[in-house]
Design an enzyme around this catalytic site. Sequence first.
Site, PDB file in Angstrom:
ATOM      1  N   SER A   1       1.120 -12.924  27.338  1.00 53.89           N
ATOM      2  CA  SER A   1       2.397 -13.476  27.774  1.00 53.89           C
ATOM      3  C   SER A   1       2.568 -13.323  29.288  1.00 53.89           C
ATOM      4  O   SER A   1       1.783 -13.875  30.052  1.00 53.89           O
ATOM      5  CB  SER A   1       3.539 -12.823  26.994  1.00 53.89           C
ATOM      6  OG  SER A   1       4.743 -13.511  27.176  1.00 53.89           O
TER       7      SER A   1
ATOM      8  N   ASP B   1       3.941 -21.196  19.054  1.00 53.07           N
ATOM      9  CA  ASP B   1       4.536 -20.529  20.203  1.00 53.07           C
ATOM     10  C   ASP B   1       5.185 -21.559  21.117  1.00 53.07           C
ATOM     11  O   ASP B   1       4.600 -22.619  21.391  1.00 53.07           O
ATOM     12  CB  ASP B   1       3.444 -19.758  20.953  1.00 53.07           C
ATOM     13  CG  ASP B   1       3.956 -19.008  22.169  1.00 53.07           C
ATOM     14  OD1 ASP B   1       5.184 -18.864  22.310  1.00 53.07           O
ATOM     15  OD2 ASP B   1       3.130 -18.558  22.977  1.00 53.07           O
TER      16      ASP B   1
ATOM     17  N   HIS C   1       4.692 -15.896  18.803  1.00 50.96           N
ATOM     18  CA  HIS C   1       4.456 -15.331  20.129  1.00 50.96           C
ATOM     19  C   HIS C   1       4.473 -13.810  20.023  1.00 50.96           C
ATOM     20  O   HIS C   1       5.289 -13.226  19.324  1.00 50.96           O
ATOM     21  CB  HIS C   1       5.566 -15.798  21.073  1.00 50.96           C
ATOM     22  CG  HIS C   1       5.389 -15.364  22.501  1.00 50.96           C
ATOM     23  ND1 HIS C   1       4.637 -16.075  23.402  1.00 50.96           N
ATOM     24  CD2 HIS C   1       5.869 -14.291  23.179  1.00 50.96           C
ATOM     25  CE1 HIS C   1       4.661 -15.467  24.572  1.00 50.96           C
ATOM     26  NE2 HIS C   1       5.401 -14.383  24.455  1.00 50.96           N
TER      27      HIS C   1
END
Length: 678
Positions: A427, A608, A638
């Site tokens: 991320s 995601d 995610h």
Amino acid sequence: MNDGVVFTTLERVCEDSITALSGPPGRTHDDATMRLLEAMKRIQEHGRALEPVVVGFASVYHHFDFDAETPGNGYRTLVKVVRSCLFHIIQKSRYVANNCRGAFFRVEHNALELEAYCSALCQLRALLYLAKRILNDNESGQLYSSDEGLSQSFAREYSSMHKACFYGRCLGFQFSPTMRPFLQTVVISMVSFGENYKRQQSGIGMAALSLLTSGKYVIDPELRGAEFERITQNLDMDFWKSFWNLTETELLSGLASITSNLVQVNLTLSAPAVTLRMPLASDPRLSVSVSPPVAHWGPGGVNLRLISHVLREGQDSEELLAFARSDGPPLSFPVGFKPQKHPLSPWLIIHFHGGGFVAQTSRSHENYLKSWSRDLNVPILSVDYSLAPEAPFPRALEECFYAYCWALQNSHLLGSTGERVCLAGDSAGGNLCITVTMRAMTNGVRVPDGIMAAYPATLLTTDASPSRLLTLIDPMLPLGVLTKCINAYAGKYGGLQLGTLGSLSRESVLLLSDLTQGMSSWFQSFLDPSSSTQHLSNGDKAECHSKNSDEQLAEYPEGFEPLRSEQLAEIKATHTPVIRNPFVSPLLAPDSMLKGLPPIHIVASALDALLDDSVMFAKKLKGIGQPVTLTVIEDLPHGFLSLLQLSKETQEASDICVNRMREIFQQDPCPCRQVAAP
């Protein structure tokens, strides 16, 4: 299954259910049966309208894939989510048709179930219409809209559209079945935590109080969904930081460590704030100075965590222990036990954790890092960079780049020769892996041998894309939360441009920011949950239009309007130029800044909201001849790396990441250690 078959099946089971529920002519029905009949009829209507739209997307979405072997993009995902919703409806409708006349059939329960899925199907229909506009307005092959007006329209639609159905009975329908109990736990924990937020409690006390109040959200999905919608629309960044950082508490991190792999080295360090002399990659006889991080509050060290499955040379040396943090656990072993010391590894992983640039530390990510260290037999140095909004861009980037250089210079103390170095992150950490490498190239420093980025954020704007439409239904990454994280990292927090307040302490910046929030924000954040949309039938919800209807997209087919929430979300899109800085949004970097990057392996999730970030960045690298791979994982949310031991699917996803890093370490000598052209 062919889409035509799916919609034909939907039509048939709806007819069967309506016939079974209606009974003989003249039969009277109670309120719950009437609601169930009405839900089935509306589902039928949505299905008929959706079929040509889904078939249309299915005929073109392959044009947006990375390549023929890697199907994955936001258009595919939206169709996949619609199909998943239809499968659930078909299953439930069959049950109704076959059992509605039975003595044990619960009419009220089934009415609520199908009303919820009818609401979800209505909202998904709206998302497909929005995606169709993105498709029509974009250039060929582009997933992100460059039309600022379209992105603003999407934000307005998000702010007013009803979302509670996706967090109540329909929660997590699009994900793997093994994920749904976890997602339910997360949502219940979040709404319980939100109910008790701002009370004078410690982290553990808050968690305990939240546990006591969570029961009502378990037994009442409609209340849970409405409260989650309220929280994601109104509560501020401090709430999200506090909730996400619950995983940092002694109790929760201790529980996580019980199930994680044992390691012989788990040491917290601090790299001091001194200028480093690094050899130039082009000519090691020359060197370049790398200054310590200075942005916003002056020079400072960087906190680190060293994890190693086995003890290696240098890791118990006095030289390394001199860098150990006083607040961390000492390097110690049971009495009478001294582990065998292994030689230096030729490999080293430098890791940057996720958390939206605003939350968590390496402690929250220890679970999978320990697993990686064992599986690859490699030491891992994880960087605990400073977090926004106290430390907006470029502080985190400065600290991560400095830590990278410090690790190269001190690899022998970390248990590695540094022969092969891999950057890994998820991320926000994936973003930092890429931008740190870009920073290394521009400074003439050796670049890593490769990057493994899991679901990275490569475009920190609120530009609309098909995958970002998923923020309407994603419990892990709602748009309101995503924009708060972007604003915080960009230095826009509570109306203040934090980047201009570098002379103030972090505490002063936060105090001023809190003052600008105003008491109105406080009261809005803590409105009675009963003011949210709760226990509304589809017919009632359909009448809930935004007071600002003239500002809506208003490009839906005649006779259709998505369901509206009774309270608007405040989506503050960031317009500061910093979000388009290549070191913030590497997807926007010119080709010249990306040429010379090492092999990049991106592992993304099909469900995601950041999927299109990965697809577009991989396509951009491929287009300029850079070595890149993209793997798209199905059915996981995610942040799946942090869910390593939750299911077989998350373990397999982590194994893919491990294999990509192994490829980096075992590849032939890479010609990528070069600097960018001046």
